[in-house]
Write an enzyme that holds these catalytic residues in place. Sequence first.
Site, PDB file in Angstrom:
ATOM      1  N   LYS A 225      34.532  -9.116 -22.763  1.00 20.41           N
ATOM      2  CA  LYS A 225      34.102 -10.186 -21.876  1.00 20.41           C
ATOM      3  C   LYS A 225      35.205 -10.491 -20.864  1.00 20.41           C
ATOM      4  O   LYS A 225      36.387 -10.320 -21.174  1.00 20.41           O
ATOM      5  CB  LYS A 225      33.832 -11.460 -22.688  1.00 20.41           C
ATOM      6  N   ARG A 298      22.233  -9.374 -32.012  1.00 25.27           N
ATOM      7  CA  ARG A 298      20.945  -8.811 -32.445  1.00 25.27           C
ATOM      8  C   ARG A 298      21.149  -7.691 -33.464  1.00 25.27           C
ATOM      9  O   ARG A 298      20.284  -7.445 -34.301  1.00 25.27           O
ATOM     10  CB  ARG A 298      20.147  -8.333 -31.211  1.00 25.27           C
TER      11      ARG A 298
END
Length: 443
Positions: A225, A298
């Site tokens: 990130k 996920r």
Amino acid sequence: MQQYIKLATFNLANNKQDVTIKVVNSQEATNPYPQIEGDKISFEYTLDKISLESINALCSKIAADVKAHNSGFNLEIDSSLNAELIIESLLLALSDINIFKSSYTEPQTYDVYMSEQLAASYPSAYSRATAYNLTRTLNHLPHSLCNSQTLSESIVELLDDPRFKITINRLSQCQELEMHGVLALSQGSRYEPAVIRVEYSQGSGKRVGLVGKGVMFDSGGYNIKSGDITSMKTDMAGCGAVIGTLKAISSLDLEVNVVAYLMTTDNLINEQAYIPGDIITYSNGVTVEVGNTDAEGRLILADGLLLMEQENCDVVIDIATLTGNSAVALGKSYSPIFSTNDEVTSIFTSLNETSTDKVWPLPIASEYVEFIKGNISDIRNTSSTKNGGSIIAAVFLHHFAPNTNWVHIDMGAMSRKEEFGAPVNGFGVRLLTNFIETYCTKS
Ligand code: BES
Ligand code: ZN
Ligand code: ZN
């Protein structure tokens, strides 16, 4: 876990106090200014629509006035308002969340005079505040204090009720249980993963399954990130919400059946960490190509949903800080909720009126399945289009809960909303507790 936000308490007083705190709805409002009569002072506050902001603003004001007078108080709440929620929030507002500041002050016990009816709601309000406070504490703690290792060491103590059956699956059990998403992520961390199963079986009603995303720190992995990523210690807020919910149902003594999986690991980088292009083969045979290591939530929720297939639940709910896109889709006052069952959805949306934790449905759009089709695998964890990121994540997860009454709550946008002076909150605890109460005991 040593460091813990301590919660203010009320001592139910038999005698009237000098300070009066009166909460009314806006139609009943009479005077916004404090009324002074000799030694006695009376404050009136108004509350309109319930939202996290309005309840927090109200309780922050009350807490400031109470602290300024450094005394007990009489509490009056208009019968049209949700007194339990106001008392819960007031207990939180009267507690100092900033445990890491040298100015931290332990909260007090306040002498509070209330009507019999109001006093009757205090024990459950206190239980709910305790649960919420546990969740916001976990969200507030840095990774060094709250990680898969420390959580697995302290979960029994945190939940503190023999009615919970707790099984802690560390690395070798995760291997046995073929949790290949969790295993892929945990490769990059010095801490073993912990997939913690908690069961609370009381009564003979419906059984609810809860799965919480517990990425204890999300660096993004090799798709690292950019910008300030300090808040990514809160990427376990879904797991935090499930822990608080478990705490709430036991403290409130609810006669309900709940089984939960806390999916805890890290998304960090080392030589062993998983990388883009890796392929994960899940226990149901579905193969997933890792298009982006930052779409990691996920990948571990998939394992949790597959574990839930064995649990015979009437409904399985996962809650996760899954996408930044949830804020793009619905802003920061509603969390997207995805559900395969309209009745369940309507229970959730009906709770919006009386709660701070609001949700709004988005579709599990079958039209978007093609965007996650894999070239060399069945599916990918990223999309070929940049639109609809929250929906894409739900479409991905649906591959792992194809035949279940399934609900997915994407709390990405809500997780970092500031509350009472720190950029964390306990979103999800009220939502899931209220849902379980309604679904299991009233329907
Ligand atoms: N944990 C993040 C989502 C998130 C972002 C939660 C900001 C709270 C605040 C998640 O793992 C993530 O990085 N999602 C990506 C997915 C993308 C790479 C497909 C996102 O939302 O950008
Ligand atoms: Zn991520
Ligand atoms: Zn994440």
